[in-house]
Design an enzyme around this catalytic site. Structure first.
Site, PDB file in Angstrom:
ATOM      1  N   HIS A   1      -0.327  37.060 -15.518  1.00 54.08           N
ATOM      2  CA  HIS A   1      -1.672  37.616 -15.788  1.00 54.08           C
ATOM      3  C   HIS A   1      -2.665  36.857 -14.897  1.00 54.08           C
ATOM      4  CE1 HIS A   1      -4.713  39.742 -17.889  1.00 54.08           C
ATOM      5  NE2 HIS A   1      -4.748  39.095 -19.027  1.00 54.08           N
TER       6      HIS A   1
ATOM      7  N   ARG B   1     -10.574  46.586  -6.771  1.00 51.67           N
ATOM      8  CA  ARG B   1     -11.151  45.239  -6.823  1.00 51.67           C
ATOM      9  C   ARG B   1     -10.595  44.393  -5.668  1.00 51.67           C
ATOM     10  NH1 ARG B   1      -9.381  43.730 -12.750  1.00 51.67           N
ATOM     11  NH2 ARG B   1      -7.443  44.437 -11.789  1.00 51.67           N
TER      12      ARG B   1
ATOM     13  N   ASP C   1      -5.764  40.007  -7.918  1.00 52.32           N
ATOM     14  CA  ASP C   1      -5.538  38.589  -7.643  1.00 52.32           C
ATOM     15  C   ASP C   1      -5.073  38.291  -6.224  1.00 52.32           C
ATOM     16  OD1 ASP C   1      -6.201  37.664 -10.225  1.00 52.32           O
ATOM     17  OD2 ASP C   1      -4.270  38.355 -10.977  1.00 52.32           O
TER      18      ASP C   1
ATOM     19  N   SER D   1      -4.902  39.348 -22.293  1.00 51.08           N
ATOM     20  CA  SER D   1      -6.046  38.551 -22.765  1.00 51.08           C
ATOM     21  C   SER D   1      -6.954  39.372 -23.681  1.00 51.08           C
ATOM     22  CB  SER D   1      -6.831  37.981 -21.586  1.00 51.08           C
ATOM     23  OG  SER D   1      -7.102  38.969 -20.630  1.00 51.08           O
TER      24      SER D   1
ATOM     25  N   HIS E   1       1.433  46.131 -10.760  1.00 48.66           N
ATOM     26  CA  HIS E   1       0.544  46.211 -11.920  1.00 48.66           C
ATOM     27  C   HIS E   1       1.190  47.055 -13.003  1.00 48.66           C
ATOM     28  CE1 HIS E   1      -3.131  46.701 -14.304  1.00 48.66           C
ATOM     29  NE2 HIS E   1      -3.514  45.588 -13.701  1.00 48.66           N
TER      30      HIS E   1
HETATM   31  N1  HAX Z   1       7.257  41.315  -6.799  1.00 48.76           N
HETATM   32  C1  HAX Z   1       8.576  41.466  -7.096  1.00 48.76           C
HETATM   33  N2  HAX Z   1       9.026  42.216  -8.104  1.00 48.76           N
HETATM   34  C2  HAX Z   1       8.114  42.870  -8.828  1.00 48.76           C
HETATM   35  C3  HAX Z   1       6.732  42.783  -8.567  1.00 48.76           C
HETATM   36  C4  HAX Z   1       6.319  41.960  -7.503  1.00 48.76           C
HETATM   37  N3  HAX Z   1       5.026  41.760  -7.214  1.00 48.76           N
HETATM   38  N4  HAX Z   1       6.058  43.547  -9.455  1.00 48.76           N
HETATM   39  C5  HAX Z   1       7.001  44.078 -10.274  1.00 48.76           C
HETATM   40  N5  HAX Z   1       8.224  43.655  -9.905  1.00 48.76           N
HETATM   41  C6  HAX Z   1       9.494  43.921 -10.568  1.00 48.76           C
HETATM   42  C7  HAX Z   1       9.395  43.415 -12.012  1.00 48.76           C
HETATM   43  O1  HAX Z   1       9.622  42.015 -12.069  1.00 48.76           O
HETATM   44  C8  HAX Z   1      10.449  44.242 -12.693  1.00 48.76           C
HETATM   45  O2  HAX Z   1      11.693  43.676 -12.387  1.00 48.76           O
HETATM   46  P1  HAX Z   1      12.882  43.664 -13.478  1.00 48.76           P
HETATM   47  O3  HAX Z   1      13.193  45.107 -13.704  1.00 48.76           O
HETATM   48  O4  HAX Z   1      13.974  42.906 -12.798  1.00 48.76           O
HETATM   49  O5  HAX Z   1      12.360  42.979 -14.694  1.00 48.76           O
HETATM   50  C9  HAX Z   1      10.334  45.572 -11.968  1.00 48.76           C
HETATM   51  O6  HAX Z   1       9.684  45.297 -10.714  1.00 48.76           O
HETATM   52  C10 HAX Z   1       9.527  46.607 -12.712  1.00 48.76           C
HETATM   53  O7  HAX Z   1       8.260  46.050 -13.027  1.00 48.76           O
HETATM   54  P2  HAX Z   1       6.958  46.988 -13.148  1.00 48.76           P
HETATM   55  O8  HAX Z   1       7.203  47.927 -14.277  1.00 48.76           O
HETATM   56  O9  HAX Z   1       6.594  47.527 -11.837  1.00 48.76           O
HETATM   57  O10 HAX Z   1       5.851  45.924 -13.509  1.00 48.76           O
HETATM   58  P3  HAX Z   1       5.481  45.347 -14.952  1.00 48.76           P
HETATM   59  O11 HAX Z   1       4.539  46.290 -15.604  1.00 48.76           O
HETATM   60  O12 HAX Z   1       6.700  44.925 -15.710  1.00 48.76           O
HETATM   61  O13 HAX Z   1       4.723  44.002 -14.563  1.00 48.76           O
HETATM   62  C11 HAX Z   1       3.249  42.682 -13.283  1.00 48.76           C
HETATM   63  C12 HAX Z   1       3.462  44.042 -13.953  1.00 48.76           C
HETATM   64  C13 HAX Z   1       1.829  42.594 -12.805  1.00 48.76           C
HETATM   65  C14 HAX Z   1       3.505  41.552 -14.306  1.00 48.76           C
HETATM   66  C15 HAX Z   1       4.242  42.548 -12.101  1.00 48.76           C
HETATM   67  O14 HAX Z   1       3.943  43.550 -11.151  1.00 48.76           O
HETATM   68  C16 HAX Z   1       4.243  41.197 -11.451  1.00 48.76           C
HETATM   69  O15 HAX Z   1       4.933  40.284 -11.909  1.00 48.76           O
HETATM   70  N6  HAX Z   1       3.398  40.996 -10.359  1.00 48.76           N
HETATM   71  C17 HAX Z   1       3.260  39.723  -9.741  1.00 48.76           C
HETATM   72  C18 HAX Z   1       2.359  38.836 -10.563  1.00 48.76           C
HETATM   73  C19 HAX Z   1       0.921  39.353 -10.530  1.00 48.76           C
HETATM   74  O16 HAX Z   1       0.391  39.682  -9.485  1.00 48.76           O
HETATM   75  N7  HAX Z   1       0.258  39.350 -11.703  1.00 48.76           N
HETATM   76  C20 HAX Z   1      -1.145  39.738 -11.806  1.00 48.76           C
HETATM   77  C21 HAX Z   1      -1.351  41.149 -12.290  1.00 48.76           C
HETATM   78  C22 HAX Z   1      -2.806  41.493 -12.430  1.00 48.76           C
HETATM   79  C23 HAX Z   1      -3.350  40.817 -13.610  1.00 48.76           C
HETATM   80  O17 HAX Z   1      -3.066  41.102 -14.768  1.00 48.76           O
HETATM   81  N8  HAX Z   1      -4.134  39.840 -13.391  1.00 48.76           N
HETATM   82  O18 HAX Z   1      -4.587  39.136 -14.409  1.00 48.76           O
END
Ligand code: HAX
Length: 426
Positions: free
Chosen positions: A263, A318, A364, A233, A309
């Site tokens: 996000h 937070r 979140d 964002s 994250h």
């Molecule tokens: N559950 C299951 N698998 C997860 C995970 C979770 N909570 N978090 C990461 N992973 C997986 C990823 O999907 C990725 O899998 P692939 O290799 O198969 O693609 C792997 O672990 C490596 O990911 P990462 O490098 O640890 O995490 P990223 O930087 O790619 O993504 C995210 C960060 C926040 C998007 C991710 O942790 C996620 O999808 N979390 C769940 C959704 C979430 O809580 N989002 C909010 C984040 C905070 C925010 O920005 N709020 O606005």
């Protein structure tokens, strides 16, 4: 006492000189390299952006102008806006002057609500919020001044005015989204005696005899205010603003990115997850039941919302602030208790699962449970709170960028053929 404008007038020349001489004397020095994996992988870890308003430390979390967010949880959101914008917390008089600045600009033109009312009844609240901000664009002072031919070193002045105008109106627009989208009856007027967050809570119309709902909203607005400048964002807002599209265009665009499930929408997804657990097990699950549910979710290829994250590698402070609030205000609430048990159960499972680089909760994971406790059960709305808060950081970045004359964003792209040739791939 100085107004925010007077304070910025005082500090901007020094900031400009500082950055100008840094670029002049050290502009050619390297600060980062980019690997092939990073080019395909969302530019994770590439140092190519500047954020002086806040930084995210992988271990300590959000640091706003050198102050960890955990030390700012008792502050008002408008104090945080002043801090983000000037690197100082306001004293009591300065805070009052900022609150007056906002109150004077808080009236929302009626056409905004006409547009929101005209939207289909099943529109997502984030689509409504972003539309509300976009229709307000006709109020932009920046665009008018630009059309009149303002000089580049004056850009920050109307950027500040647009920021104050937008922030002043945002609580009423966002509360309007809630009341219109969920058929809550007439809109509720603001109360000139309340602070910015208190007014937002009031205009939603949630019963709040203890005042704790308003406290929660203020905490929410503080905790989500900024997270350096590379998140979807903030970065989107930065890129759109760099074309000198005014703040309304830029914030609306940035918040469209916040509406994604990876996000800001994650807070709605988290509550959905927790409610699904409670429904399946008829209330607060046992540790074993929660383990089963978590593994089932992972094995079906889904993520555990609220965990992981891109930058953080420890529990998000937070999350801890929200968890402390819950322990104080609603320790026996089933939904809150489930969030609390998840904090125990999920990290070891994510470690065993072996994919997520960070197995701990992010901001979140628990916020929705608290809103739910106070009867704000329409969880599609939760990202709107995040958006109102994140606008504080977006506005501070925008003022900063316009005061430094930051140019249009335009990184270079390369193709897969070029990459293969360059790294000697077959
Ligand atoms: N559950 C299951 N698998 C997860 C995970 C979770 N909570 N978090 C990461 N992973 C997986 C990823 O999907 C990725 O899998 P692939 O290799 O198969 O693609 C792997 O672990 C490596 O990911 P990462 O490098 O640890 O995490 P990223 O930087 O790619 O993504 C995210 C960060 C926040 C998007 C991710 O942790 C996620 O999808 N979390 C769940 C959704 C979430 O809580 N989002 C909010 C984040 C905070 C925010 O920005 N709020 O606005």
């Amino acid at each position: 006492m100085a107004t925010l404008k007077e304070k910025l007038t005082e500090i901007i020349p020094g900031l400009r000189n500082d950055v100008k001489s840094l670029i002049k004397e050290h502009g050619n020095k390297q600060i980062s390299e980019v690997s092939v994996a990073q080019a395909y992988g969302g530019m994770r870890g590439v140092k190519g952006l500047v954020s002086d308003t806040s930084l995210v430390d992988p271990e300590k979390g959000l640091i706003i102008r050198d102050i960890p967010v955990s030390e700012l949880t008792e502050k008002l959101p408008e104090e945080i806006f002043y801090l983000l914008s000037t690197a100082e917390l306001p004293d009591a008089d300065t805070l009052k002057s900022l609150q007056n600045d906002l109150a004077e600009r808080s009236e929302v033109p009626s056409y905004v609500f006409d547009v929101l009312r005209a939207m289909p009844k099943d529109s997502h609240p984030m689509a409504m919020l972003d539309t509300g901000i976009l229709v307000l664009e006709r109020e932009s002072v920046f665009r008018k001044r630009y059309d009149e031919g303002m000089k580049r070193d004056e850009y920050w002045v109307p950027a500040l005015e647009d920021s104050l105008q937008l922030l002043a109106k945002l609580p009423a627009v966002a509360a309007g989204v809630y009341r219109i989208r969920f058929d809550k009856g007439d809109l509720i007027d603001s109360d000139p005696n309340l602070d910015w967050g208190g007014n937002y809570a009031r205009m939603l119309g949630i019963e709040d005899p203890s005042g704790e709902f308003a406290n929660l909203i203020k905490l929410y607005l503080v905790l989500h205010c900024d997270h350096e400048s590379g998140n979807v964002s903030a970065h989107t807002c930065h890129v759109v603003g760099s074309a000198l599209s005014d703040l309304y265009y830029a914030v609306s665009a940035g918040l469209n990115g916040l509406a994604g499930p990876l996000h800001g929408l994650a807070n709605q997804e988290c509550l959905k997850f927790v409610l699904a657990v409670n429904e399946k097990y008829g209330g607060v699950p046992t540790t074993e039941q929660l383990k089963e549910f978590t593994w089932d979710t992972l094995n079906s290829g889904k993520v555990i919302p609220g965990y992981g994250h891109a930058v953080l590698r420890k529990t998000d402070p937070r999350f801890i602030a929200f968890n402390d609030f819950g322990k104080r205000v609603c320790p026996d609430d089933d939904v809150f208790k489930t969030v609390d048990i998840m904090y125990e159960v999920v990290p070891p499972i994510l470690i065993e699962h072996g994919k997520a680089k960070n197995p701990y909760p992010n901001v979140d994971a628990g916020s929705g449970a608290l809103l739910y406790h106070f009867g704000l059960t329409e969880f599609q709305y939760y990202t709107v709170f995040f958006g109102v808060s994140r606008a504080l950081g977006m506005c501070a970045h925008n003022i900063y960028n316009r005061s430094l004359g930051i140019p249009i964003t335009r990184p270079k792209s390369v193709g897969t053929k070029w990459l293969k040739k360059t790294v000697g791939a077959a």
